[in-house]
Design an enzyme around this catalytic site. Structure first.
Site, PDB file in Angstrom:
ATOM      1  CB  CYS A  71      19.413 -15.977  68.115  1.00 44.99           C
ATOM      2  SG  CYS A  71      20.277 -15.960  66.642  1.00 44.99           S
ATOM      3  CB  CYS A 102      18.246 -13.787  65.536  1.00 38.38           C
ATOM      4  SG  CYS A 102      18.236 -15.854  65.233  1.00 38.38           S
TER       5      CYS A 102
END
Length: 299
Positions: free
Chosen positions: A42, A45
């Protein structure tokens, strides 16, 4: 000093099914907990994580941050209905009270953390936690002790007792360099705390003993050749202590006392007492050695 406290108190904890209850549900009754759900693949993230950690660090222990890797912990993600990452939930008193999805600007994260900080929790039982950690140290359960000391520092980043506990754990785990790095950066106020002075004394003893570790075989051979060579026994005790064989080290000193208590101004007894002080009264090896010492001195 501030860097030491910040690194010990604000590093996010990786949470899974084994510790989610303790770290998040139960932990949030003491201090608000921020849970970041993320995944290695991700991109957002990776953007959110460092900024969120920075903002949490700026809260100086008023909130705690943990992370959940959804790839490894799908059950947790499903139970909390996490649809995408990054997702962040805030827990207080065991319940989710706020949250958001997606990367956020630092200003928004600051507002989020400030709001959560004001909600507070029931308050950490610092005294009880320190007592539990100290007991773990005395039974040489350094991993559990270090975790508790870190939790104390999350709630009270200025806790000299917790920082001293971290030094004792690092010393017990024979990471003398890391323990010395902390000590060397202490200011006078922290150094003068009784708990820190005890931790420094334990580190200095461990460092002295480590210098003897390489002579273990030589000392063992010297004692085997002449059991009444009390200097050799003293050297062997220090070498054994350096390797973590506390019982063996104290056995050598006890035997030296049995042979000649007065040797070298009672050096064996004084060294034994230093071991007792460093390891703690609750240490099983200390308790056994104390009984044997009493027998020797008063028989």
């Amino acid at each position: 000093m501030e860097q030491i406290l910040a690194s010990a108190a604000t590093a996010p904890i990786d949470v899974d099914m084994n510790n989610f209850m303790a770290e998040v549900v139960e932990g949030s009754s003491q201090i608000p907990v921020i849970v970041q759900f993320w995944a290695p693949w991700c991109g957002p993230c990776k953007q959110l994580g460092p900024v969120l950690e920075k903002v949490v660090a700026a809260a100086h222990g008023k909130v705690k941050m943990v992370r959940v890797n959804i790839d490894d912990n799908q059950q947790i993600a499903q139970q909390l209905r996490v649809q995408s990452v990054p997702t962040v939930y805030a827990f207080v008193d065991g319940q989710p009270v706020d949250g958001f999805s997606g990367a956020q600007p630092e200003s928004a994260l600051t507002q989020f953390v400030e709001k959560l900080s004001s909600m507070g929790g029931a308050g950490a039982d610092i005294a009880g936690m320190l007592e539990a950690a100290n007991t773990a140290v005395e039974t040489q359960d350094f991993a559990d002790a270090m975790q508790i000391y870190q939790q104390v520092m999350e709630a009270d980043p200025e806790s000299a007792d917790a920082l001293a506990g971290l030094v004792r754990c690092l010393t017990g785990m024979q990471d003398h360099q890391a323990a010395r790095e902390i000590i060397d950066q202490l200011n006078d106020e922290f150094r003068e705390k009784p708990s820190m002075q005890a931790a420094i004394a334990a580190l200095e003893l461990a460092e002295r003993a480590a210098e003897s570790a390489g002579d273990l075989d030589l000392a063992q051979a010297a004692v085997a050749a002449n059991p009444e060579d009390l200097q050799a026994r003293q050297d062997l005790a220090m070498a054994l202590f350096a390797t973590g064989d506390n019982a063996g080290a104290m056995a050598q000193l006890l035997e030296s006392i049995r042979v000649d208590r007065s040797w070298n101004d009672e050096a064996a007894r004084l060294q034994l007492l230093e071991f007792f002080k460093t390891l703690g009264a609750a240490n099983p090896d200390v308790m056994a050695a104390r009984r044997q010492l009493s027998t020797l001195l008063f028989s």
